[in-house]
Write a protein that holds these residues in place. Structure first.
Motif, short mmCIF file in Angstrom:
data_model
loop_
_atom_site.label_atom_id
_atom_site.label_comp_id
_atom_site.label_asym_id
_atom_site.label_seq_id
_atom_site.Cartn_x
_atom_site.Cartn_y
_atom_site.Cartn_z
N LYS A 87 1.85 4.02 14.86
CA LYS A 87 0.87 2.93 15.03
C LYS A 87 -0.43 3.51 15.48
N THR A 88 -1.59 2.38 15.00
CA THR A 88 -2.94 2.92 15.32
C THR A 88 -3.47 1.56 15.71
N PHE A 89 -4.19 1.57 16.52
CA PHE A 89 -5.27 0.28 16.97
C PHE A 89 -6.56 0.56 17.57
N ASP A 90 -7.40 0.09 17.24
CA ASP A 90 -8.99 0.12 17.93
C ASP A 90 -9.13 -1.01 18.56
N ARG A 118 -12.68 -2.59 18.61
CA ARG A 118 -13.26 -3.40 17.67
C ARG A 118 -12.28 -4.43 16.97
N LYS A 119 -10.80 -4.34 17.78
CA LYS A 119 -9.78 -4.99 17.43
C LYS A 119 -9.32 -4.99 16.01
N LYS A 120 -9.13 -3.73 15.56
CA LYS A 120 -8.80 -3.36 14.25
C LYS A 120 -7.85 -2.25 14.11
N GLN A 121 -7.17 -2.05 12.86
CA GLN A 121 -6.02 -0.83 12.79
C GLN A 121 -6.56 0.42 12.53
N ASP A 122 -7.74 0.34 11.99
CA ASP A 122 -8.29 1.89 11.51
C ASP A 122 -8.91 2.64 12.63
N TYR A 147 -15.63 6.84 14.15
CA TYR A 147 -16.24 6.58 15.56
C TYR A 147 -16.63 7.95 16.27
#
Lengths: 230, 544
Positions: B188-191, B194-198, B202
C-alpha cells in the motif's frame, strides 16, 4: 653536542599518551538548566549592530558615511508566552562626517580634506519584546519596543589636512574634551526581527550639545541592522 | 521622511515569511456518536492476527472511527479539516477565531488546543556526493553481522514494514528496488500530506531510507529485509515543518495499524522548531502519543535519534523520546563510535535513549543512482531491516520481545550510554549455538585510592594503538580504508557512572594505548552509585 641536547629536549617535550578520551559527557550538567534558551525563561547572547545616521539638520552631514557600529551583550527574561524583557549593554561608536565647503560653521570654520565628530559611548537598552514564537526553543518574528540611554566616554573632533608646505602627506588633528558636547543621550527605539536578524530604528530625544552652546542639532535618527550572535 | 518609508518597507520584508503561517487546532471530541465499526472488514488479516497475538480486543473503542456526524457539523461551518485520528478521537482543523468560538460552545467538543504553526526551513539531514566506498557497502550489512541472517535465508519474509517519510522519488524505477516490484512486496502507499495514493515524488529521502531496509546494489544487499512487505507513507512536506506533519504521522500510524504493519520505520523527528528540551519526555508531543498508541497495538516503532548531536539542541527529538520506541543512534563507520551529529539521550524523564546504534553513514539509492549519505535517518532503517529478520525467525514474538532482544543483541550489552545505547545489534546473538558467556577481557586492581583498569594481553593488540583518525572529513580514501581495517583492533573502553536514580551521571569512551589503561579515583564514585566498564564484550559492574 648542542644538537643532542636539542633532540633530547624535543623528545622530552613530546606528550606521551597511555589513553585518549574520545568521548566524555557529564549528563546532569548538560540537562539541568532546561529554562535556558532563545525562547526559554532566561537567555543571553552577544550582538553586533550597524546603522546609518538619518534625519534633518542644518549641518552639512555626509549621509551614508555617517554611521554607527556597536557590539555588546543582551540578557533576556521571559515574562509570558508572548512577551520578554531585554536588557542590553553595548559599546557604540558613532561618527558624523561633514561635507567641506567654505560656508560651513561647524564643527570648525576651516575647510579640511576630511572632518568628523566621533562618539565613543557606553549604551544601555531596555526593551519589551513581543514574540510570535509561542512554542519551540527558537526565536521567530519579534517586535521590540524600548528605550536607550548612553554616556559618551569620549568625543573627538577629527580633521585631516594636506600638508601644503612640506611633502609629509597629511596631518590628522584630534580635538578632545569638547566643552560643547552633551555626553548623555536617551531616546526610544524600535526593532523588528526574524530569528537572528533585526532592523532597528532609534531616535535621540535630547540635544547633542549643551544648552549653553547655541549650536543647531545633529540628525537624531538611526536606522540599521542587528545580528544577534547565538 | 525617506528613511521612514525605507523602515516600513523593511518591516514588510521581514513580515513576508509570516504569510505562510497556518493556525492548526486540535479538537478532541467527547465521544463517537452513531459510529458503526466492523473490524473484520476494516483491518487487514495481518492486523487482526497481530491484535490476537497482543490480546488486544478487536472491538476496542479507540479503534472506532471519528463520528461522521461531528465531521459534517464542522464542514457545515466551513471549517477546513487537516486530518483526523480515531485513536485520539481528534480532528485537526484550520479555523478562524469566530469558528473557534463556535467550537467552544459545542457539546461534542471535549478540548481545543491551538498550535502555532509557522512554516520553517527543515535542517538538512544528510549530505551526499561522496565516492562509493566498497568497504562501506560491505560493512553496512556486516557491522550488524547480517551474514548470520542471510545464511539462514532470513530476509524479513512475512514481516510488514511501514515507512514514514517525505517522498520516494525515483524508487519505482530504481534497480535497487526491482525485486520489491517483481515480488509485489509494496502493498500500500498513501500520501497523507496531499491525500492521494502516489508517493513516488516530492523527495528522495524516503528512497534513501528504503534502500537501507531492503535495497540492493549490484546483487549485494544494502539493507537486511529484502523480502519484507512494505507500506509507504508520506507524512512530511519537503523544506518546511508545519504542525500538520504530526497529524499526518498519527494518521499514517493508524493506517499502518489497519493494514497490518509489524514495524514502523520513522526517520523523522521534531525538535526546537516546536518544542523545548523539557518536552522531550515521550508524552508531550502529539507524535509521541501516536507512537505510544502504535506500540500498544503491537507495532514495533523504530525511530532515528536525530542529527542534532553537534548542534545547540544536542538531544534526541520526538517521537524518539518515547520509552517504547526503539531509538537508533548513529555510529561512525570509520571509527566505530558515535558519529558527531548523532543526537544523545536520555529523554527528559531520564529514560535510556538511544536504545541501539547503527552506521550513521550509508550507501543509499538516490533518485537514479547510488550515493554515500550521512544521518541517523539511515541508522534507523538498517535496524528496521535487522528487526524484520529477528521477527521473521519467530513470528510469535510480541513487539516488545523483539525490542528487548535487539537491545540484548547489541555489542555493548549490558553496558549502556546515552551516545551509543547498548551499541550495534549483532545477528550472531540469535545463533542458538553461540555461547552467551563472555570472556573476561580486563582486570580491576585496587591501588592507592583508585581502581586501576588493566587490559589482558590476549585482548590488547599494541600494533593497532596509534592515535585515531576522526573520519569526519573522509578526505583521503586510502587513509580512510586503512583506518577502517585497523578499527577492529582498537582498545575502546566504555565507562559510565550510574546514579542511585538509574540515570547516568557521567560516561566516557577511552582508547587505551597500554594495557594499564587508566585509573579511577575512589572519590569519583558516591555511595549507591554504580560504575560500569566495558571492553571487548565484557562488562564489569561495581556498586558502591
Amino acid at each position: 653536542m648542542r644538537t643532542y641536547i636539542f633532540l633530547l629536549f624535543t623528545f622530552l617535550c613530546i606528550p606521551i599518551y597511555s589513553q585518549d578520551v574520545l568521548l566524555e559527557e557529564e549528563v546532569l550538567i548538560d540537562s539541568s538548566d532546561l529554562r535556558f534558551g532563545p525562547n526559554g525563561t532566561y537567555f543571553y547572547h552577544s550582538l553586533i549592530k550597524f546603522g546609518f545616521i538619518l534625519g534633518d539638520t542644518k549641518h552639512a552631514i555626509k549621509y551614508g558615511k555617517s554611521s554607527l557600529i556597536s557590539v555588546g551583550g543582551r540578557f533576556k527574561r521571559k515574562l509570558n508566552t508572548w512577551a520578554d524583557v531585554h536588557l542590553s549593554i553595548q559599546y557604540v561608536n558613532q561618527a558624523f562626517h561633514f561635507n567641506q565647503d567654505s560656508l560651513k560653521l561647524f564643527p570648525s570654520l576651516g575647510v579640511h580634506e576630511k572632518e568628523k565628530l566621533a562618539y565613543h559611548q557606553i549604551q544601555a537598552e531596555l526593551a519589551l519584546r513581543l514574540n510570535s514564537a509561542k512554542r519551540g526553543n527558537i526565536i521567530k518574528t519579534f517586535l521590540d519596543i524600548g528605550f536607550f540611554g548612553s554616556y559618551a566616554t569620549q568625543v573627538n573632533h577629527l580633521t585631516l589636512d594636506k600638508n601644503l608646505v612640506s611633502n609629509a602627506g597629511f596631518t590628522e588633528t584630534r580635538n578632545y574634551d569638547l566643552s560643547y558636547v552633551e555626553p548623555f543621550s536617551y531616546g526610544p527605539l524600535l526593532r523588528l526581527g526574524y530569528k537572528h536578524f533585526s532592523i532597528y530604528g532609534s531616535y535621540q530625544m535630547n540635544s547633542f550639545f549643551k544648552k549653553s552652546y547655541p549650536i543647531s542639532d545633529l540628525p537624531k535618527f538611526a536606522l540599521g541592522i542587528e545580528w544577534a550572535l547565538f | 521622511m525617506k528613511f521612514l518609508s525605507l523602515f516600513i518597507y523593511s518591516i514588510c520584508l521581514i513580515l513576508a515569511p509570516l504569510q505562510a503561517r497556518e493556525k492548526i487546532t486540535y479538537v478532541y471530541l467527547k465521544d463517537k456518536k452513531n459510529v458503526s465499526f466492523n473490524p473484520e472488514s476494516f483491518f487487514d488479516a495481518k492486523a487482526i492476527q497481530r491484535r490476537k497475538k497482543m490480546n488486544w480486543p478487536l472491538y476496542e473503542y479507540s479503534d472506532f472511527p471519528v463520528s461522521e456526524i461531528y465531521l459534517s457539523q464542522l464542514t457545515q461551518q466551513n471549517i477546513k479539516i487537516i486530518g483526523k485520528s480515531r485513536w485520539l478521537n481528534l480532528v485537526a482543523i484550520e479555523a478562524s477565531n469566530e469558528q473557534l468560538i463556535w467550537l467552544t460552545k459545542q457539546a461534542f467538543v471535549d478540548q481545543i488546543i491551538t498550535a502555532d504553526s509557522t512554516c520553517l526551513d527543515i535542517c538538512q539531514s544528510s549530505e551526499s556526493g561522496y565516492v562509493l566506498d566498497p568497504i562501506l557497502i560491505k560493512e553496512q550489512i556486516s557491522h550488524l553481522q547480517g551474514a548470520h541472517f542471510n545464511d539462514k535465508n532470513l530476509m524479513g519474509k512475512g514481516i510488514r514494514v511501514a515507512v514514514f517519510d517525505v517522498g520516494y522519488k525515483g524508487l519505482k524505477n530504481h534497480e535497487a528496488f526491482k525485486h520489491l516490484f517483481q515480488n509485489q512486496l509494496i502493498k500500500k502507499t498513501f500520501d497523507f500530506a496531499r491525500k492521494k495514493q502516489d508517493v513516488y515524488d516530492y523527495g528522495t529521502h524516503g528512497t534513501n531510507v528504503m534502500s537501507c531496509i531492503s535495497g540492493v546494489y549490484q546483487d549485494k544487499p544494502l539493507g537486511l529485509a529484502t523480502e519484507s512487505e512494505f507500506l509507504l507513507a508520506i507524512t512530511e512536506f519537503p523544506k518546511r515543518e508545519p504542525y500538520a506533519e504530526e497529524i499526518f504521522w498519527l494518521e499514517a500510524a493508524e493506517w499502518a495499524d489497519q493494514h497490518g504493519a509489524d514495524i514502523i520505520n520513522s526517520s523523522l523527528g521534531y525538535t526546537n522548531t516546536r518544542y523545548f528540551p523539557k518536552d522531550m519526555n515521550g508524552q508531550t508531543s502529539l507524535v509521541s502519543q501516536a507512537a505510544r498508541m502504535a506500540t500498544r497495538r503491537g507495532i514495533l516503532v523504530i525511530n532515528a535519534a536525530g542529527n542534532e548531536g553537534d548542534g545547540s539542541w544536542q538531544k534526541i527529538g520526538t517521537p524518539a523520546d518515547v520509552d517504547s520506541v526503539l531509538t537508533v543512534g548513529g555510529i561512525n563507520p570509520y571509527t566505530g563510535y558515535r558519529i558527531s551529529f548523532s543526537s544523545e539521550g536520555p529523554n527528559m524523564k531520564g529514560q535510556k535513549k538511544p536504545n541501539v546504534s547503527a552506521f550513521g553513514q550509508a550507501i543509499v539509492a538516490s533518485e537514479k543512482a547510488y550515493e554515500s549519505s550521512f544521518g541517523t535517518s539511515f541508522s534507523a532503517p538498517l535496524i528496521s531491516g535487522f528487526a524484520a529478520c529477528v521477527w521473521g525467525m519467530d513470528t510469535s514474538l510480541k513487539n516488545m520481545d523483539v525490542f528487548n532482544k535487539i537491545e540484548q543483541s547489541a555489542h555493548l550489552y549490558p553496558y549502556f550510554d546515552y551516545a551509543h545505547g547498548y551499541g550495534v545489534p549483532q545477528a550472531s546473538f540469535f545463533n542458538p549455538k553461540k555461547s552467551s558467556a563472555r570472556d573476561t577481557t580486563f582486570d580491576i586492581k585496587e591501588t592507592q585510592g583508585a581502581w586501576e583498569i588493566v587490559l589482558r594481553h590476549a585482548y590488547f593488540d599494541s600494533s593497532k594503538t596509534q592515535k585515531p583518525f576522526t573520519g569526519e572529513n573522509a578526505g583521503d580514501a586510502m587513509e580512510v580504508l586503512q583506518d577502517h581495517i585497523q578499527k577492529e583492533g582498537r582498545a575502546y573502553i566504555y565507562m559510565h557512572i550510574e546514579g542511585i536514580d538509574g540515570i547516568l551521571r557521567e560516561y566516557k569512551l577511552i582508547e587505551a594505548f597500554e594495557t594499564t589503561a587508566f585509573r579511577i579515583p575512589f572519590y569519583e564514585l558516591e555511595r549507591g552509585e554504580t560504575l560500569r566498564i566495558h571492553f571487548k564484550g565484557f562488562t564489569y559492574s561495581k556498586k558502591l
